[in-house]
Design a protein around this motif. Structure first.
Motif, PDB file in Angstrom:
ATOM      1  N   GLY A  43     114.526  18.576  68.013  1.00  7.05           N
ATOM      2  CA  GLY A  43     114.183  19.999  68.001  1.00  7.05           C
ATOM      3  C   GLY A  43     113.349  20.379  69.194  1.00  7.05           C
ATOM      4  N   LEU A  44     112.992  21.654  69.269  1.00  6.00           N
ATOM      5  CA  LEU A  44     112.180  22.132  70.385  1.00  6.00           C
ATOM      6  C   LEU A  44     110.811  21.471  70.375  1.00  6.00           C
ATOM      7  CD1 LEU A  44     113.083  25.949  70.349  1.00  6.00           C
ATOM      8  CD2 LEU A  44     113.958  24.171  71.875  1.00  6.00           C
ATOM      9  N   ASP A  99     118.828  22.752  58.564  1.00  7.77           N
ATOM     10  CA  ASP A  99     118.685  24.143  59.018  1.00  7.77           C
ATOM     11  C   ASP A  99     117.851  24.994  58.060  1.00  7.77           C
ATOM     12  OD1 ASP A  99     120.131  23.629  61.288  1.00  7.77           O
ATOM     13  OD2 ASP A  99     122.040  24.380  60.495  1.00  7.77           O
ATOM     14  N   GLN A 109     123.173  18.552  58.615  1.00  7.24           N
ATOM     15  CA  GLN A 109     122.714  19.632  59.498  1.00  7.24           C
ATOM     16  C   GLN A 109     122.434  20.903  58.701  1.00  7.24           C
ATOM     17  OE1 GLN A 109     122.577  19.664  63.335  1.00  7.24           O
ATOM     18  NE2 GLN A 109     121.211  21.247  62.514  1.00  7.24           N
ATOM     19  N   LYS A 169     114.382  25.361  62.504  1.00  7.71           N
ATOM     20  CA  LYS A 169     115.232  26.174  63.356  1.00  7.71           C
ATOM     21  C   LYS A 169     115.466  25.467  64.689  1.00  7.71           C
ATOM     22  CE  LYS A 169     113.865  30.695  61.504  1.00  7.71           C
ATOM     23  NZ  LYS A 169     113.286  32.028  61.817  1.00  7.71           N
ATOM     24  N   ASN A 170     116.632  25.717  65.249  1.00  9.17           N
ATOM     25  CA  ASN A 170     116.983  25.161  66.564  1.00  9.17           C
ATOM     26  C   ASN A 170     116.875  23.638  66.603  1.00  9.17           C
ATOM     27  OD1 ASN A 170     117.308  27.822  67.648  1.00  9.17           O
ATOM     28  ND2 ASN A 170     115.066  27.952  67.846  1.00  9.17           N
ATOM     29  N   SER A 171     117.392  22.992  65.578  1.00 12.15           N
ATOM     30  CA  SER A 171     117.383  21.523  65.536  1.00 12.15           C
ATOM     31  C   SER A 171     118.834  21.004  65.588  1.00 12.15           C
ATOM     32  CB  SER A 171     116.706  21.026  64.269  1.00 12.15           C
ATOM     33  OG  SER A 171     117.430  21.463  63.125  1.00 12.15           O
ATOM     34  N   THR A 172     118.968  19.783  66.042  1.00 15.89           N
ATOM     35  CA  THR A 172     120.289  19.155  66.156  1.00 15.89           C
ATOM     36  C   THR A 172     120.256  17.785  65.499  1.00 15.89           C
ATOM     37  OG1 THR A 172     120.702  20.288  68.251  1.00 15.89           O
ATOM     38  CG2 THR A 172     122.108  18.406  67.727  1.00 15.89           C
TER      39      THR A 172
END
Length: 258
Positions: A61-62, A126, A122, A130-133
């Motif tokens: 993630g970020l 979610d 995934q 947020k904004n995770s892979t």
């Protein structure tokens, strides 16, 4: 004269145990290899996750600290490719087909392909981040290769696809004494152990459903009969040499005593 007969008999034994060129060649056939490029259709069925499989699950993630709760990591790291690291740094699928993830809870992955399981996990992630892979791979794909290969043992595969040729190459290939027409494949199924003989000299093996291996498959390369004939011939040669030496010594002693 008796000695000549013995030498001839020994020669026949040695010749009968010789390994021919045909015994050592894979993929034999009148039109093989083909003179021009040829396609052998063999659509691989994607592997579906089973209980006791071990999955490596990583979340990026970020902010890395937000995803640390999912990323198991011990000394040696995820990149330490050894059986201990595989199991310590992975999530095991339980008997009910679920993986139990921190915070996210139990997620069913049995009978899903790797891509399908990644999508399911995934979706759960979610809901929390947020904004995770999600990165997911199966790390318990191992096969055993035994018998007449140069380096028998257990081998791990990390790309979720492994062919019979790949496994034999991992084990250093078949020895000169390996019987390419008798390669036994043992596979665990829901109903028991499936056993089949594969002929590596037959080009059609490329289109066989057994060409692609599954986790926990066992490959046994049986020996050629010539192996034991050759070993026996070597023993006979040694014995014949010893007997000849003894006979020569006895003959010399008898001549000296005359």
């Amino acid at each position: 004269m008796k000695r000549i007969y013995s030498v001839l008999l020994l020669s026949l034994v040695i010749l009968s145990s010789c390994i021919t060129h045909k015994d050592a060649v894979n993929f034999q056939g009148e039109n093989f290899p083909p003179s021009s490029a040829r396609v052998f259709p063999n659509k691989r069925t994607p592997y579906k996750i089973q209980p006791n499989d071990v999955l490596a699950i990583r979340v990026k993630g970020l902010e890395q600290t937000d995803t640390d709760f999912l990323n198991l990591e011990t000394s040696g790291g995820f990149n330490a490719f050894n059986p201990a690291a595989v199991f310590v740094n992975g999530y095991s699928v339980n008997d009910s087909g679920y993986v139990v993830l921190p915070v996210l809870g139990s997620i069913k992955v049995a009978n899903l392909t790797i891509n399908e399981a990644r999508a399911v996990i995934q979706k759960s992630v979610d809901k929390q981040l947020k904004n995770s892979t999600i990165f997911l791979a199966m790390v318990s794909f191992k096969v055993s290769v035994i018998g007449e290969v140069k380096n028998p043992g257990q081998y791990y595969n990390y790309n979720n696809q492994l062919t019979l040729i790949d496994a034999l190459a991992m084990a250093g290939d078949i020895t000169d004494f390996g019987n390419r027409k008798k390669i036994m494949l043992m596979r665990q199924t829901d109903t028991g152990n499936e056993v089949i003989n594969l002929n590596l000299t037959d080009p059609n093996i490329i289109v066989s459903k057994y060409y692609y291996l599954l986790p926990n498959d066992v490959i046994y390369v049986q020996p050629l009969k010539g192996k034991y004939g050759r070993q026996n011939a070597t023993n006979i040669t040694i014995i014949a040499a010893v007997v000849t030496a003894i006979a020569g010594t006895v003959s010399v002693i008898l001549n000296l005593n005359r």
